[in-house]
Enzyme design. Structure first.
Site, short mmCIF file in Angstrom:
data_model
loop_
_atom_site.label_atom_id
_atom_site.label_comp_id
_atom_site.label_asym_id
_atom_site.label_seq_id
_atom_site.Cartn_x
_atom_site.Cartn_y
_atom_site.Cartn_z
N LYS A 93 -28.24 -11.31 -21.75
CA LYS A 93 -29.03 -12.88 -21.56
C LYS A 93 -30.54 -12.28 -20.60
CE LYS A 93 -26.12 -13.25 -17.32
NZ LYS A 93 -24.96 -14.39 -16.92
N ARG A 107 -22.86 -26.48 -24.88
CA ARG A 107 -23.81 -25.97 -23.95
C ARG A 107 -24.78 -26.47 -24.87
NH1 ARG A 107 -24.92 -21.12 -20.47
NH2 ARG A 107 -23.34 -21.35 -19.74
N LYS A 152 -33.41 -14.92 -19.78
CA LYS A 152 -33.59 -16.17 -18.50
C LYS A 152 -35.03 -16.58 -18.20
CE LYS A 152 -29.11 -16.38 -16.70
NZ LYS A 152 -28.02 -16.80 -15.89
N ARG A 207 -32.44 -17.55 -23.17
CA ARG A 207 -31.28 -19.38 -22.89
C ARG A 207 -32.50 -20.06 -22.61
NH1 ARG A 207 -25.97 -17.18 -19.68
NH2 ARG A 207 -25.24 -15.87 -21.39
N CYS A 211 -13.64 -22.51 -16.51
CA CYS A 211 -14.76 -20.91 -16.64
C CYS A 211 -13.75 -19.48 -16.38
CB CYS A 211 -15.59 -20.70 -15.48
SG CYS A 211 -16.02 -19.10 -15.70
N CYS A 220 -21.32 -24.13 -9.22
CA CYS A 220 -20.72 -23.56 -10.44
C CYS A 220 -19.21 -23.85 -10.78
CB CYS A 220 -20.44 -21.87 -11.07
SG CYS A 220 -19.09 -20.89 -10.49
FE1 SF4 Z 1 -18.88 -19.50 -11.67
FE2 SF4 Z 1 -17.58 -18.69 -14.21
FE3 SF4 Z 1 -20.27 -18.24 -13.39
FE4 SF4 Z 1 -18.40 -16.79 -11.82
S1 SF4 Z 1 -18.88 -16.83 -14.22
S2 SF4 Z 1 -20.30 -17.86 -10.97
S3 SF4 Z 1 -16.23 -18.42 -11.97
S4 SF4 Z 1 -19.27 -20.05 -13.77
#
Ligand code: SF4
Length: 566
Positions: free
Chosen positions: A214, A76, A216, A145, A441, A435
């Site tokens: 974290k 990232r 933000k 972040r 993920c 997401c």
């Molecule tokens: Fe999406 Fe992974 Fe974030 Fe869960 S942890 S909201 S699956 S990107």
């Protein structure tokens, strides 16, 4: 933090890590495709997550045996205010082809993500990103972040001040440890630190354990909350008088993640605590971060975000502590609050004779697929015109500083590559985000990015039939309750519950000022449109004045909405 608290494993790891080094340098030398758990945890602070291909977890090789996990890394890039030059954008596109999976993703926090980078290529990826004067450092992990800011490139003091503040905050809260430089950028092999020789640098903001979790930050405007101020740990709402920013309303303790099985966790909207002038805002932000550093929960990571400290203490106690750290009292917030949101898609005057163009990138994924050649189209435009760009919080891109005479040619290149303009996209699609979830993920329970386009297709049809195309309805989808795409504040939030099933949240709004409520649990993906259609029909006939779909759902409440479905 109270003395009796037992530090969590991650806290002990950070403290003993020699300022975020741990065994990372050593593990980069071995031939294993993955990092150890401890190294992977520290790696996050350097901007990368170890992941594996969820699609192939059960795959078998030619010998019939399970292949096992196919590891790779997400990388990232942290980009304050989402500001990216054409050269940087093109270099990230090149990198995604050379060392990642051929796609580049714009995140919901105005950053870039590469997926599928092999451990052996991680160092080269990070070095390349630094060579183009961007960084992955502190893009993830228990630190501040990426600092978001409204990306609209209007040539006005207000927009320029917000962008400048995002850079200043990003620099101010950058960890001081030299571990990033030593591991990734120093010539040589970045050997593991000699612990007997190790001399820590001063980390005046973070201390030895960094933050409990974290953190933000975002900067936005009352009339345009495109950065979702109320979902941030620290939201700064610019207050404008006579064309200049006179100060910021300070919002604290927003956060999206929840664990459905743990009642102690919940999504929260930030609370307005005070007003800070431009001269004060960095020091006030530092006081807030330090209060969280010193009193945030370091025993239970599920309760470690700032929102839980504020919930436990109450806003007055939290504000009093911030004032103590800051050194003097802070006035109440200005009465101004969020009134609107803009995705910045389409052609706009910049205010200096030039134009800017917002291009919607579905779920932020820049790729070439079939007739939709976004990657090639963006490349062609950036190579030819070399304009600077901004990444938006709705996972899209703005091309800046366009000479009006180039507008027709840019439209032509977009059309040639199948990239749609603002008037060819529904408002629903423009305000939808997801997401990544599967296949990259590690926490995803079910699909998100790959499922949302089909759901939007279905909803587009239903909305067109009802004649609701001019209603701004925001849909945010995530593959698990962590909420990376901020699913607890839009009109419709879809949160992965189990494979192929979602908890449906309703009653938020595109402006991001209200939390949704659970309308229905475990809705199969293929039934989402069917479940929503009668509610949209009821909205069409029962809305009051300019009431939005989310306002209508909030006014009716879950039980009455259910009667429309019968
Ligand atoms: Fe999406 Fe992974 Fe974030 Fe869960 S942890 S909201 S699956 S990107």
């Amino acid at each position: 933090m109270s003395e009796e608290m037992k530090l969590s494993k991650v806290e002990l790891l950070k403290e003993a890590s020699h300022q975020l080094r741990g065994t990372l340098a050593d593990e980069l030398q071995n031939n294993k495709p993955e990092f150890s758990d401890d190294a992977a945890t520290l790696l996050k602070h350097h901007g990368s997550y170890l992941q594996d291909d969820r699609d192939t977890r059960k795959a078998k090789g030619e010998d019939g045996k399970a292949l096992g996990k196919q590891y790779s890394c997400m990388v990232r890039t942290r980009i304050p205010g989402g500001r990216v030059t054409a050269e940087q954008f093109l270099a990230e596109l090149d990198l995604c082809e050379k060392l990642a999976n051929g796609t580049l993703r714009i995140t919901s926090r105005q950053g870039f993500q590469l997926h599928g980078v092999l451990k052996n290529d991680l160092k080269e990826s990070i070095r390349t990103i630094n060579e183009i004067k961007l960084t992955t450092f502190a893009a993830c992990g228990d630190v501040n972040r990426n600092v978001m800011a409204c990306p609209a490139p209007f040539k006005s003091a207000v927009y320029e001040q917000m962008q400048a503040l995002s850079q200043e905050l990003a620099e101010h809260f950058k960890p001081k440890t030299t571990s990033y430089f030593d591991i990734w950028l120093k010539d040589g092999n970045g050997e593991e630190v000699d612990v007997t020789e190790f001399k820590p640098v001063d980390e005046p903001i973070y201390g030895t354990r960094y933050l409990p979790r974290k953190f933000k930050m975002a900067i936005g405007l009352p009339e345009d909350n495109c950065v979702d101020l109320y979902t941030q740990d620290l939201g700064l709402m610019a207050i404008v008088e006579n064309g200049t920013i006179v100060g910021y309303n300070v919002l604290v303790g927003g956060g999206m993640g929840r664990t459905p099985s743990a009642e102690k966790t919940f999504p929260a909207l930030a609370k307005r605590i005070c007003f800070a002038t431009p001269d004060q805002v960095v020091a006030v932000s530092e006081a807030i971060v330090k209060v969280q550093r010193d009193y945030g929960n370091r025993e239970d990571r599920k309760r470690a975000r700032l929102k839980y400290l504020i919930s436990d203490w109450g806003t007055p106690k939290f504000k009093a502590m911030v004032e103590q750290y800051y050194g003097k009292g802070l006035p109440d917030p200005h009465p101004a609050d969020v009134t609107g949101v803009d995705d910045h898609i389409g052609w706009h005057e910049q205010g200096d004779g030039k134009l800017f163009l917002g291009i919607n990138i579905e779920n932020g994924r820049i790729k070439d697929e079939g007739k939709l050649q976004i990657k090639s189209g963006l490349r062609a435009i950036l190579r030819r015109f070399g304009m600077s760009t901004r990444l938006t919080a709705l996972q899209s891109v703005i091309l800046c500083d366009i000479d009006p005479k180039d507008r027709a040619e840019i439209n032509r290149i977009m059309a040639e590559h199948g990239i749609k303009g603002a008037d060819e996209l529904s408002l629903l699609r423009r305000y939808a985000i997801a997401c990544p979830a599967f296949p990259t993920c590690g926490l995803s329970i079910t699909e998100s990015e790959r499922a949302l386009p089909g759901i939007i297709d279905g909803l587009d049809v239903a909305i067109a039939k009802l004649g609701l195309q001019s209603s701004k309805i925001a849909v945010h989808m995530t593959g698990c309750p962590n909420g990376c795409a901020r699913p607890y504040t839009p009109d419709i939030g879809l949160v992965g519950k189990s494979v192929g099933k979602y908890t449906m949240f309703l009653g938020g709004n595109p402006e991001g000022t209200r939390l949704c409520f659970i309308y229905k649990d475990s809705v199969p993906a293929e039934e989402i449109v069917t479940v929503l259609t009668p509610l949209l029909a009821a909205y069409k006939t029962g809305r009051q004045g300019a009431e939005s779909f989310g306002d209508f759902c909030a006014r009716k409440g879950q039980a009455e909405l259910e009667t429309f479905a019968a």
